[in-house]
Design a protein around this motif. Structure first.
Motif, PDB file in Angstrom:
ATOM      1  N   LEU A 208     -18.870  64.235  50.861  1.00  0.00           N
ATOM      2  CA  LEU A 208     -18.226  64.880  52.007  1.00  0.00           C
ATOM      3  C   LEU A 208     -17.507  63.867  52.881  1.00  0.00           C
ATOM      4  O   LEU A 208     -16.422  64.134  53.414  1.00  0.00           O
ATOM      5  CB  LEU A 208     -19.275  65.635  52.822  1.00  0.00           C
ATOM      6  N   GLU A 209     -18.134  62.686  53.052  1.00  0.00           N
ATOM      7  CA  GLU A 209     -17.524  61.652  53.887  1.00  0.00           C
ATOM      8  C   GLU A 209     -16.185  61.194  53.293  1.00  0.00           C
ATOM      9  O   GLU A 209     -15.220  60.927  54.017  1.00  0.00           O
ATOM     10  CB  GLU A 209     -18.459  60.452  54.031  1.00  0.00           C
ATOM     11  N   ASP A 210     -16.139  61.125  51.952  1.00  0.00           N
ATOM     12  CA  ASP A 210     -14.913  60.675  51.294  1.00  0.00           C
ATOM     13  C   ASP A 210     -13.788  61.703  51.441  1.00  0.00           C
ATOM     14  O   ASP A 210     -12.618  61.341  51.582  1.00  0.00           O
ATOM     15  CB  ASP A 210     -15.194  60.398  49.816  1.00  0.00           C
ATOM     16  N   PHE A 211     -14.143  62.991  51.409  1.00  0.00           N
ATOM     17  CA  PHE A 211     -13.132  64.030  51.641  1.00  0.00           C
ATOM     18  C   PHE A 211     -12.520  63.876  53.037  1.00  0.00           C
ATOM     19  O   PHE A 211     -11.301  63.966  53.213  1.00  0.00           O
ATOM     20  CB  PHE A 211     -13.757  65.417  51.506  1.00  0.00           C
ATOM     21  N   GLU A 212     -13.387  63.662  54.030  1.00  0.00           N
ATOM     22  CA  GLU A 212     -12.893  63.531  55.396  1.00  0.00           C
ATOM     23  C   GLU A 212     -12.032  62.280  55.549  1.00  0.00           C
ATOM     24  O   GLU A 212     -10.981  62.300  56.208  1.00  0.00           O
ATOM     25  CB  GLU A 212     -14.069  63.494  56.374  1.00  0.00           C
ATOM     26  N   LEU A 213     -12.470  61.180  54.942  1.00  0.00           N
ATOM     27  CA  LEU A 213     -11.689  59.948  55.021  1.00  0.00           C
ATOM     28  C   LEU A 213     -10.328  60.108  54.349  1.00  0.00           C
ATOM     29  O   LEU A 213      -9.313  59.608  54.858  1.00  0.00           O
ATOM     30  CB  LEU A 213     -12.469  58.802  54.365  1.00  0.00           C
ATOM     31  N   SER A 214     -10.297  60.800  53.217  1.00  0.00           N
ATOM     32  CA  SER A 214      -9.015  60.973  52.516  1.00  0.00           C
ATOM     33  C   SER A 214      -8.038  61.786  53.345  1.00  0.00           C
ATOM     34  O   SER A 214      -6.823  61.552  53.292  1.00  0.00           O
ATOM     35  CB  SER A 214      -9.249  61.644  51.154  1.00  0.00           C
ATOM     36  N   ARG A 215      -8.566  62.759  54.137  1.00  0.00           N
ATOM     37  CA  ARG A 215      -7.706  63.537  55.024  1.00  0.00           C
ATOM     38  C   ARG A 215      -7.082  62.643  56.098  1.00  0.00           C
ATOM     39  O   ARG A 215      -6.003  62.930  56.616  1.00  0.00           O
ATOM     40  CB  ARG A 215      -8.507  64.658  55.694  1.00  0.00           C
ATOM     41  N   MET A 216      -7.785  61.553  56.418  1.00  0.00           N
ATOM     42  CA  MET A 216      -7.297  60.616  57.430  1.00  0.00           C
ATOM     43  C   MET A 216      -6.509  59.468  56.806  1.00  0.00           C
ATOM     44  O   MET A 216      -6.082  58.543  57.505  1.00  0.00           O
ATOM     45  CB  MET A 216      -8.493  60.056  58.221  1.00  0.00           C
ATOM     46  N   GLY A 217      -6.332  59.509  55.475  1.00  0.00           N
ATOM     47  CA  GLY A 217      -5.626  58.441  54.787  1.00  0.00           C
ATOM     48  C   GLY A 217      -6.445  57.172  54.674  1.00  0.00           C
ATOM     49  O   GLY A 217      -5.878  56.077  54.545  1.00  0.00           O
ATOM     50  N   LEU A 218      -7.777  57.316  54.702  1.00  0.00           N
ATOM     51  CA  LEU A 218      -8.675  56.159  54.673  1.00  0.00           C
ATOM     52  C   LEU A 218      -9.596  56.227  53.456  1.00  0.00           C
ATOM     53  O   LEU A 218      -9.721  57.261  52.798  1.00  0.00           O
ATOM     54  CB  LEU A 218      -9.510  56.107  55.961  1.00  0.00           C
ATOM     55  N   GLN A 219     -10.268  55.124  53.187  1.00  0.00           N
ATOM     56  CA  GLN A 219     -11.159  55.044  52.032  1.00  0.00           C
ATOM     57  C   GLN A 219     -12.276  54.058  52.317  1.00  0.00           C
ATOM     58  O   GLN A 219     -12.080  53.078  53.040  1.00  0.00           O
ATOM     59  CB  GLN A 219     -10.365  54.603  50.789  1.00  0.00           C
ATOM     60  N   ARG A 220     -13.449  54.325  51.786  1.00  0.00           N
ATOM     61  CA  ARG A 220     -14.572  53.394  51.900  1.00  0.00           C
ATOM     62  C   ARG A 220     -14.942  52.901  50.509  1.00  0.00           C
ATOM     63  O   ARG A 220     -14.564  53.506  49.492  1.00  0.00           O
ATOM     64  CB  ARG A 220     -15.782  54.083  52.540  1.00  0.00           C
ATOM     65  N   ARG A 221     -15.704  51.817  50.456  1.00  0.00           N
ATOM     66  CA  ARG A 221     -16.172  51.316  49.161  1.00  0.00           C
ATOM     67  C   ARG A 221     -17.589  51.788  48.918  1.00  0.00           C
ATOM     68  O   ARG A 221     -18.522  51.413  49.653  1.00  0.00           O
ATOM     69  CB  ARG A 221     -16.125  49.790  49.092  1.00  0.00           C
TER      70      ARG A 221
END
Length: 300
Positions: A208-221
């Motif tokens: 879920l966190e990755d979906f939200e980050l992708s909406r913001m144009g961001l990514q985590r490792r």
């Protein structure tokens, strides 16, 4: 064939063999002899013109016909049971009953201890079986009566399934005590600079966190992907990896690890939990009592 010519007890035997996968265990469940169960199965085979169950090793495996009728049989037996029991009120102090509840694994540690504490006092002869929530079969199992209730996120089910929102769960972030970058809180740039654990039963795909980050144009490792929050919490306690997880579960499973529980820097919506049951048991006194116990521990 008219129903008046059929012994309805045969269908109780059918359900017992289907559930237990064994004539021996079915006989023990029904407190009947094995020859009596075998005789009933013979009558069922004659009635349907099908073996219904085939022996494979020590197991009785249902035939395609048996699989096709089991839900209808269960639902019919459940309806008869409710009709007979509907005239009586449910007395938890004296009732002998086994309830079956579907739960996500992450909810068990926070729900089951207070739930069983309540049941142990109010209903000493009531037992509880908790199963993994299988969303693709949830509606059919509630309809058949193999599940009395379920707790899960909001699901697209038919109008035959009643539900109520019972609690919302927020996401928090766990980091070990003394983490060099977590301090007493996390901002988004720091969060993204850290290495993460993703807990998922799926083999691949984002959280879920990755979906939200992708909406913001961001990514985590995501440095580690694993199956259970308990293992993830232990990894957090021994490394600099951080973990995003539901707050209700974090408060329980993290007790023995002492990790910091921090607010998530991501604007994640709360995850609503819903209590589900079939509409045909909405007025069943026993099911009403079970739902009251679940609501009491979830809203506490």
């Amino acid at each position: 064939m008219h129903i008046s010519r059929v012994d309805l007890n045969l269908f109780i035997v059918f359900e017992a063999i289907y559930d237990e996968g064994s004539i021996t265990r079915a006989s023990q469940k029904m407190n009947l002899t094995q020859p009596a169960i075998s005789h009933a199965l013979g009558r069922l085979r004659e009635l349907f013109g099908d073996p219904l169950f085939e022996r494979r090793g020590h197991a009785m495996v249902p035939t395609p016909l048996a699989r096709s009728i089991v839900d209808a049989v269960r639902q019919s037996l459940r309806g008869l049971e409710l009709t007979l029991n509907g005239v009586d009120r449910f007395d938890p102090a004296s009732a002998r009953r086994r309830f079956t509840l579907a739960l996500r694994a992450a909810l068990e540690p926070s729900i089951l201890p207070p739930l069983m504490a309540r049941i142990a006092v109010a209903a000493p002869q009531v037992d509880l079986a908790v199963l993994q929530s299988e969303r693709r079969t949830l509606e059919s199992e509630l309809a058949a009566g193999t599940l009395d209730a379920a707790i899960d996120v909001l699901l697209p089910l038919s109008a035959d399934i009643a539900h109520t929102r019972i609690a919302a769960d927020h996401t928090v972030v766990l980091a070990r005590r003394g983490h060099p970058r977590a301090g007493t809180g996390l901002d988004l740039p720091t969060y993204l600079a850290l290495e993460h654990i993703l807990v998922s039963s799926r083999r691949r795909g984002p959280g879920l966190e990755d979906f939200e980050l992708s909406r913001m144009g961001l990514q985590r490792r995501v440095r580690l992907r694993c199956q259970h929050y308990f293992a993830a919490c232990r990894v957090v306690s021994q490394t600099d990896l951080v973990l995003a997880m539901p707050e209700r579960y974090a408060r329980v499973v993290n007790e023995q690890f002492g990790n910091q529980i921090l607010a998530s820097p991501l604007p994640l919506p709360a995850v609503d939990n819903h209590l589900y049951w079939h509409a045909n048991v909405s007025h069943d006194p026993a099911n009403i009592w079970l739902r009251e116990q679940l609501l009491a521990v979830m809203l506490d």
